[in-house]
Motif scaffolding. Structure first.
Motif, short mmCIF file in Angstrom:
data_model
loop_
_atom_site.label_atom_id
_atom_site.label_comp_id
_atom_site.label_asym_id
_atom_site.label_seq_id
_atom_site.Cartn_x
_atom_site.Cartn_y
_atom_site.Cartn_z
N ARG A 40 0.83 -1.20 0.00
CA ARG A 40 0.00 0.00 0.00
C ARG A 40 0.86 1.25 0.00
N CYS A 41 1.85 1.29 0.90
CA CYS A 41 2.87 2.36 0.92
C CYS A 41 2.25 3.76 0.97
N PHE A 42 1.16 3.92 1.68
CA PHE A 42 0.47 5.20 1.71
C PHE A 42 1.39 6.31 2.21
N GLU A 43 2.09 6.08 3.30
CA GLU A 43 2.88 7.13 3.93
C GLU A 43 4.07 7.55 3.06
N LYS A 44 4.63 6.64 2.31
CA LYS A 44 5.73 7.01 1.40
C LYS A 44 5.20 7.72 0.16
N HIS A 45 4.05 7.29 -0.34
CA HIS A 45 3.43 7.99 -1.47
C HIS A 45 3.17 9.45 -1.10
N ALA A 46 2.71 9.67 0.15
CA ALA A 46 2.33 11.02 0.57
C ALA A 46 3.52 11.97 0.59
N GLU A 47 4.73 11.44 0.70
CA GLU A 47 5.92 12.29 0.75
C GLU A 47 6.37 12.75 -0.63
N SER A 48 5.72 12.25 -1.67
CA SER A 48 6.15 12.62 -3.03
C SER A 48 5.00 13.16 -3.87
N MET A 49 3.88 13.45 -3.24
CA MET A 49 2.71 13.93 -3.98
C MET A 49 2.09 15.13 -3.26
N ALA A 50 1.37 15.93 -4.02
CA ALA A 50 0.65 17.06 -3.43
C ALA A 50 -0.45 16.53 -2.51
N TYR A 51 -0.89 17.40 -1.59
CA TYR A 51 -1.88 16.98 -0.59
C TYR A 51 -3.14 16.41 -1.24
N ASN A 52 -3.64 17.07 -2.28
CA ASN A 52 -4.89 16.62 -2.89
C ASN A 52 -4.71 15.38 -3.75
N GLN A 53 -3.50 15.09 -4.18
CA GLN A 53 -3.25 13.89 -4.99
C GLN A 53 -3.16 12.62 -4.15
N THR A 54 -3.12 12.77 -2.83
CA THR A 54 -2.94 11.61 -1.94
C THR A 54 -4.25 10.90 -1.66
N ILE A 55 -5.38 11.52 -1.93
CA ILE A 55 -6.67 10.95 -1.55
C ILE A 55 -6.90 9.54 -2.12
N PRO A 56 -6.57 9.27 -3.39
CA PRO A 56 -6.75 7.89 -3.88
C PRO A 56 -5.97 6.85 -3.08
N TYR A 57 -4.86 7.25 -2.47
CA TYR A 57 -4.08 6.31 -1.66
C TYR A 57 -4.68 6.14 -0.27
N SER B 99 5.78 24.73 -0.03
CA SER B 99 5.73 23.54 -0.88
C SER B 99 4.35 22.92 -0.79
N ASP B 100 3.86 22.37 -1.90
CA ASP B 100 2.56 21.71 -1.89
C ASP B 100 2.69 20.21 -1.62
N ILE B 101 3.91 19.77 -1.30
CA ILE B 101 4.15 18.37 -0.95
C ILE B 101 4.51 18.30 0.53
N PRO B 102 3.88 17.45 1.32
CA PRO B 102 4.19 17.37 2.76
C PRO B 102 5.55 16.72 3.00
N PHE B 103 6.17 17.09 4.10
CA PHE B 103 7.40 16.42 4.52
C PHE B 103 7.09 15.03 5.04
N ARG B 104 5.95 14.92 5.78
CA ARG B 104 5.58 13.63 6.38
C ARG B 104 4.08 13.62 6.63
N ILE B 105 3.45 12.49 6.31
CA ILE B 105 2.08 12.20 6.76
C ILE B 105 2.11 10.82 7.39
N LYS B 106 1.77 10.76 8.65
CA LYS B 106 1.76 9.50 9.39
C LYS B 106 0.33 9.16 9.75
N ALA B 107 -0.10 7.96 9.41
CA ALA B 107 -1.48 7.53 9.69
C ALA B 107 -1.53 6.72 10.98
N ARG B 108 -2.47 7.11 11.84
CA ARG B 108 -2.76 6.31 13.03
C ARG B 108 -3.94 5.40 12.67
N ALA B 109 -3.62 4.19 12.19
CA ALA B 109 -4.63 3.30 11.63
C ALA B 109 -5.34 2.52 12.72
#
Length: 405
Positions: free
Chosen positions: A69-86, A358-368
């Protein structure tokens, strides 16, 4: 007795005594068993290493794998709004709820929550609660299947299919929707959706009562789940357990009420909690009961949303569901922010760390939710029978998209 017969008897005794001693040792020695996975998509994602003494479990060690799934790594290379599909692919059984939590977090960081149109907020809650019911239907149906009840699974999958068709009509996708955007929605509800959804709500109301009698109050099911996997409230809090599992242990804690986000403060609904009606407070039956009751409460929310959407919040030609969607999401300084929402399985939280300009986050961490709820499995399973472990694992309502790391 001849000499040959005597020699044979002597040798036989010499062999049988050590063999008998080894058999006694085997009865007391612990065994290591690899339990699961039970589903083709689970291979390499969750394996339970079980240490048993006969039929009694001494220790359970969950080994989690990767679902790519790699959601958290995807989020570090995409804009905030592009992360929603992940985000959709985390809890893929309740994608609308996950999108809602993520979008709310970004909107709070941007300070645009007051700019979101009311119709957008009510549509978000409507689709999220429909998805909550669908998620609980999977949890309840597969749980019955795990412990031998086939009919409830077929009934619930039939009714879940109606919800999936409604959500597909809204978004164009069956399970991974990308419908709730930061600041708005992908599109308004289709023409005629409110009427069809109301028709479904009226259909589902008596079906929930039938399901209650079919599974939750079933004598065999009660005997199989009552007093099994008892989760005391103190243990639930210490392990960070949330959602129906926490409420089944007696604590009325629901972020829809506690944090009062979106339009939930304007809606009338109750928070079901476990009461130990059939056994001990916090057992497997209580967790099933809470999820079944939450389906009825979510249906109440759906009906209230439909009432608002067909009266004072009717669709108009001027309504634009993307009116408040920001064209570019950039923060002038580094911000550390945590946002959370109530998913079907518990508290879904996102920690954001921004990069200035920047429109790309440094880190997004999910508390699943599923990842945290799984942590209590070892403590729940000590000293139980091996067969009861299946009942306990099923009552956790795990989705592996949230568990893999």
């Amino acid at each position: 007795m001849s000499k040959i017969q005597y020699q044979f008897k002597k040798e036989n005794l010499a062999i049988s005594e050590p063999t008998k001693h080894k058999a006694e040792q085997l009865r007391t020695e612990e065994m290591l068993i690899n339990l699961g996975p039970q589903h083709p998509s689970m291979h390499g994602v969750l394996r339970l290493e079980v240490i048993t003494d006969g039929e009694i479990i001494k220790e359970v060690v969950p080994h989690i794998g990767y679902l790519h799934r790699c959601f958290e790594k995807h989020a570090e290379s995409m804009a905030y709004n592009q992360t929603i599909p992940y985000v959709d692919r985390m809890d893929y059984v309740a994608a609308m709820n996950s999108e809602h939590a993520y979008a709310l977090g970004i909107e709070k960081m941007l300070g645009i929550t007051q700019q979101i149109p009311k119709r957008v907020e009510y549509i978000r809650v409507l689709v999220a609660e429909l998805n909550r019911i669908a998620s609980h239907f999977v949890a309840l149906g597969t749980y019955g299947l795990d412990i031998g009840a086939v009919t409830p699974f077929l009934w619930l999958m039939r009714d879940r299919e109606h919800i999936l068709r409604l959500l597909e009509w809204v978004s164009g996708a069956r399970m991974l929707y990308n419908y709730i955007w930061i600041g708005g929605l992908y599109y308004d509800l289709p023409v005629g959706f409110e009427e069809k959804c109301q028709e479904f709500a009226d259909y589902l109301q008596p079906k929930l009562t039938e399901f209650q009698q079919l599974l939750v109050e079933n004598k065999i099911f009660v005997e199989r789940t009552a007093n099994i996997g008892v989760l005391p409230l103190a243990m639930a809090i210490n392990y960070g357990v949330t959602g129906p599992m926490l409420r089944a242990s007696g604590l009325k804690f629901d972020l829809r009420k506690v944090d009062a986000y979106s339009v939930y403060p304007e809606l009338d609904f109750e928070i079901p909690v476990g009461q130990g009606q059939m056994g001990t407070l916090g057992d497997c039956w209580d967790r099933t009961y809470v999820r079944a009751m939450e389906c009825a409460e979510s249906l109440k929310i759906v009906k209230q949303c439909l009432l608002r959407l067909t009266t004072d919040l009717k669709r108009t030609r001027e309504f634009d569901p993307q009116a408040a969607v920001p064209k570019k999401i950039r923060f002038k300084e580094q911000i550390d922010y945590y946002a959370r929402a109530e998913n079907p399985k518990g508290e879904l939280g996102f920690f954001f760390r921004t990069i200035p300009n920047s429109d790309i986050p440094f880190r997004i961490k999910a508390r699943a939710c599923s990842f945290c709820n799984l942590s209590v499995l070892s403590a729940l399973s000590k000293g139980v029978m091996l067969a009861d472990l299946i009942a306990i694992v099923g009552s956790l309502d795990l989705v592996m998209g949230e568990v893999d790391r």
